[in-house]
Design a protein around this motif. Structure first.
Motif, PDB file in Angstrom:
ATOM      1  N   ALA A   1      90.781  60.859 -55.143  1.00 39.10           N
ATOM      2  CA  ALA A   1      90.584  61.516 -53.851  1.00 39.10           C
ATOM      3  C   ALA A   1      91.869  62.126 -53.311  1.00 39.10           C
ATOM      4  O   ALA A   1      91.837  63.134 -52.597  1.00 39.10           O
ATOM      5  N   GLU A   2      93.016  61.524 -53.657  1.00 33.30           N
ATOM      6  CA  GLU A   2      94.282  62.038 -53.124  1.00 33.30           C
ATOM      7  C   GLU A   2      94.598  63.439 -53.617  1.00 33.30           C
ATOM      8  O   GLU A   2      95.418  64.150 -53.025  1.00 33.30           O
ATOM      9  N   LYS A   3      93.952  63.868 -54.707  1.00 40.03           N
ATOM     10  CA  LYS A   3      94.190  65.217 -55.226  1.00 40.03           C
ATOM     11  C   LYS A   3      93.498  66.288 -54.396  1.00 40.03           C
ATOM     12  O   LYS A   3      93.838  67.463 -54.480  1.00 40.03           O
ATOM     13  N   LEU A   4      92.487  65.885 -53.634  1.00 38.61           N
ATOM     14  CA  LEU A   4      91.737  66.868 -52.866  1.00 38.61           C
ATOM     15  C   LEU A   4      92.350  66.986 -51.474  1.00 38.61           C
ATOM     16  O   LEU A   4      91.794  66.551 -50.467  1.00 38.61           O
TER      17      LEU A   4
ATOM     18  N   LYS B   1      86.587  69.253 -42.995  1.00 41.44           N
ATOM     19  CA  LYS B   1      85.145  68.977 -43.128  1.00 41.44           C
ATOM     20  C   LYS B   1      84.685  69.263 -44.556  1.00 41.44           C
ATOM     21  O   LYS B   1      83.914  68.495 -45.145  1.00 41.44           O
ATOM     22  N   PHE B   2      85.172  70.359 -45.119  1.00 45.87           N
ATOM     23  CA  PHE B   2      84.852  70.719 -46.503  1.00 45.87           C
ATOM     24  C   PHE B   2      85.322  69.626 -47.454  1.00 45.87           C
ATOM     25  O   PHE B   2      84.604  69.239 -48.388  1.00 45.87           O
ATOM     26  N   GLN B   3      86.539  69.098 -47.218  1.00 50.48           N
ATOM     27  CA  GLN B   3      87.067  67.999 -48.036  1.00 50.48           C
ATOM     28  C   GLN B   3      86.102  66.821 -48.074  1.00 50.48           C
ATOM     29  O   GLN B   3      85.796  66.267 -49.130  1.00 50.48           O
ATOM     30  N   MET B   4      85.659  66.411 -46.882  1.00 52.40           N
ATOM     31  CA  MET B   4      84.799  65.240 -46.783  1.00 52.40           C
ATOM     32  C   MET B   4      83.473  65.457 -47.526  1.00 52.40           C
ATOM     33  O   MET B   4      82.968  64.562 -48.208  1.00 52.40           O
ATOM     34  N   GLU B   5      82.908  66.665 -47.389  1.00 58.39           N
ATOM     35  CA  GLU B   5      81.650  66.962 -48.066  1.00 58.39           C
ATOM     36  C   GLU B   5      81.826  66.958 -49.588  1.00 58.39           C
ATOM     37  O   GLU B   5      80.983  66.441 -50.334  1.00 58.39           O
ATOM     38  N   LEU B   6      82.951  67.536 -50.043  1.00 57.21           N
ATOM     39  CA  LEU B   6      83.220  67.568 -51.479  1.00 57.21           C
ATOM     40  C   LEU B   6      83.394  66.164 -52.044  1.00 57.21           C
ATOM     41  O   LEU B   6      82.861  65.838 -53.108  1.00 57.21           O
ATOM     42  N   LEU B   7      84.127  65.338 -51.348  1.00 59.10           N
ATOM     43  CA  LEU B   7      84.349  63.981 -51.823  1.00 59.10           C
ATOM     44  C   LEU B   7      83.038  63.206 -51.909  1.00 59.10           C
ATOM     45  O   LEU B   7      82.831  62.431 -52.848  1.00 59.10           O
ATOM     46  N   ALA B   8      82.157  63.426 -50.955  1.00 58.59           N
ATOM     47  CA  ALA B   8      80.864  62.737 -50.967  1.00 58.59           C
ATOM     48  C   ALA B   8      80.042  63.168 -52.180  1.00 58.59           C
ATOM     49  O   ALA B   8      79.428  62.335 -52.863  1.00 58.59           O
TER      50      ALA B   8
ATOM     51  N   PHE C   1      75.789  71.519 -51.139  1.00 58.13           N
ATOM     52  CA  PHE C   1      76.551  71.026 -52.276  1.00 58.13           C
ATOM     53  C   PHE C   1      75.741  70.091 -53.156  1.00 58.13           C
ATOM     54  O   PHE C   1      76.098  69.849 -54.299  1.00 58.13           O
ATOM     55  N   GLY C   2      74.641  69.559 -52.629  1.00 54.79           N
ATOM     56  CA  GLY C   2      73.818  68.670 -53.426  1.00 54.79           C
ATOM     57  C   GLY C   2      72.861  69.394 -54.342  1.00 54.79           C
ATOM     58  O   GLY C   2      72.197  68.765 -55.157  1.00 54.79           O
ATOM     59  N   GLU C   3      72.739  70.720 -54.204  1.00 59.02           N
ATOM     60  CA  GLU C   3      71.828  71.468 -55.058  1.00 59.02           C
ATOM     61  C   GLU C   3      72.400  71.554 -56.475  1.00 59.02           C
ATOM     62  O   GLU C   3      73.602  71.408 -56.680  1.00 59.02           O
ATOM     63  N   PRO C   4      71.545  71.821 -57.466  1.00 54.99           N
ATOM     64  CA  PRO C   4      72.013  71.819 -58.863  1.00 54.99           C
ATOM     65  C   PRO C   4      73.189  72.741 -59.124  1.00 54.99           C
ATOM     66  O   PRO C   4      74.139  72.358 -59.817  1.00 54.99           O
TER      67      PRO C   4
ATOM     68  N   GLY D   1      95.404  71.887 -49.324  1.00 49.80           N
ATOM     69  CA  GLY D   1      95.766  73.004 -50.184  1.00 49.80           C
ATOM     70  C   GLY D   1      94.714  73.271 -51.239  1.00 49.80           C
ATOM     71  O   GLY D   1      94.352  74.421 -51.509  1.00 49.80           O
ATOM     72  N   VAL D   2      94.179  72.208 -51.843  1.00 49.08           N
ATOM     73  CA  VAL D   2      93.134  72.356 -52.853  1.00 49.08           C
ATOM     74  C   VAL D   2      91.862  72.925 -52.226  1.00 49.08           C
ATOM     75  O   VAL D   2      91.211  73.812 -52.789  1.00 49.08           O
ATOM     76  N   SER D   3      91.496  72.419 -51.047  1.00 47.54           N
ATOM     77  CA  SER D   3      90.311  72.942 -50.358  1.00 47.54           C
ATOM     78  C   SER D   3      90.465  74.431 -50.072  1.00 47.54           C
ATOM     79  O   SER D   3      89.524  75.214 -50.252  1.00 47.54           O
ATOM     80  N   TYR D   4      91.642  74.812 -49.642  1.00 49.39           N
ATOM     81  CA  TYR D   4      91.930  76.214 -49.329  1.00 49.39           C
ATOM     82  C   TYR D   4      91.818  77.087 -50.581  1.00 49.39           C
ATOM     83  O   TYR D   4      91.199  78.152 -50.561  1.00 49.39           O
ATOM     84  N   VAL D   5      92.379  76.607 -51.684  1.00 49.87           N
ATOM     85  CA  VAL D   5      92.318  77.348 -52.950  1.00 49.87           C
ATOM     86  C   VAL D   5      90.875  77.468 -53.438  1.00 49.87           C
ATOM     87  O   VAL D   5      90.454  78.523 -53.921  1.00 49.87           O
ATOM     88  N   MET D   6      90.092  76.400 -53.294  1.00 45.23           N
ATOM     89  CA  MET D   6      88.706  76.432 -53.757  1.00 45.23           C
ATOM     90  C   MET D   6      87.877  77.454 -52.984  1.00 45.23           C
ATOM     91  O   MET D   6      87.066  78.189 -53.558  1.00 45.23           O
TER      92      MET D   6
END
Length: 242
Positions: free
Chosen positions: A185-188, A167-174, A128-131, A191-196
């Motif tokens: 952060a409360e929006k993520l 785990k995906f949530q935590m990585e995205l927030l970081a 996720f840190g890549e461009p 359900g949002v992780s699943y949709v993404m």
């Protein structure tokens, strides 16, 4: 034979030379053509001369992947440069830009997004840190901030997936925090992780089918099919009117 070779000197090569030739082999012949032996032959040196820069082919391929991702990120940024400052418009423009790049850079797409993951090398979208990852996630973060995304009820998300989604949530927030976005952060939620994840699977699957010509039927107007797919996804999460 050149004077340099007759005198037994090894022609000077640089990391930039190696990457340039590797990229040329990729574009002309595909990912399998990237070998230290082939690059050495193009540069007029022996393969061991390249080991001062790369310990193995995998290391070189990883460097080429990085270059490709950097160029793709520039293309995606250019695709939204002159657009209105609207999160929805820009997000879907990035999706269209990704498809256009994949269709015009099929061998680079194959290397980065459609090659088996080997030890020490991960897919661009897993890092996720890549461009490229930062652009997609940054656009998704703005989308979640400015729009009310419709997500499935928690009970409809398979329990077996929840640990992975957390785990995906935590990585995205970081990543979003590192990007400097003022993201709620409360929006993520789950359900949002699943949709993404589902959104990326549909986008990536559609583009992959098109790049490799694997549609189950002949499509006369692929642009229309792609746009209708984006619109369908958008309606499903409340981003475009029915």
């Amino acid at each position: 034979m050149s004077d340099t070779r007759r005198r037994g000197r090894i022609p000077a090569v640089s990391d930039a030379d190696i990457r340039r030739v590797a990229r040329s082999l990729l574009v002309e012949q595909g990912p399998d053509a990237i070998t230290l032996r082939a690059i050495a032959r193009e540069l007029g040196v022996t393969a061991p001369a390249l080991y001062r820069y790369y310990e193995s082919r995998d290391d070189l391929v990883a460097a080429v992947r990085t270059d490709v991702c950097g160029d793709l990120a520039k293309d995606l940024e250019a695709a939204i440069a002159d657009l209105p400052d609207d999160a929805g418009i820009r997000f879907f423009a990035i999706c269209r830009g990704f498809r256009h790049w994949a269709l015009t850079h099929s061998r680079e797409f194959t290397l980065v997004f459609a090659s088996p993951v080997t030890a020490g090398i991960t897919s661009a979208m897993q890092q996720f840190g890549e461009p490229v990852g930062r652009i997609f996630l940054g656009a998704a973060g703005r989308l979640l901030t400015e729009y009310q995304v419709v997500t499935p009820p928690l009970e409809l998300i398979p329990p077996e997936l929840r640990d992975d989604l957390i785990k995906f949530q935590m990585e995205l927030l970081a990543v979003l925090a590192d990007s400097g976005q003022n993201f709620p952060a409360e929006k993520l939620d789950l359900g949002v992780s699943y949709v993404m994840i589902q959104f990326w699977a549909r986008l990536y699957g559609h583009v992959t089918l098109e790049v490799f010509g694997n549609y189950p039927i002949q499509i006369s107007h692929p642009d229309v099919l792609f746009d209708s797919t984006l619109a369908d996804i958008g309606r499903g999460i409340g981003l475009v009117p029915n």
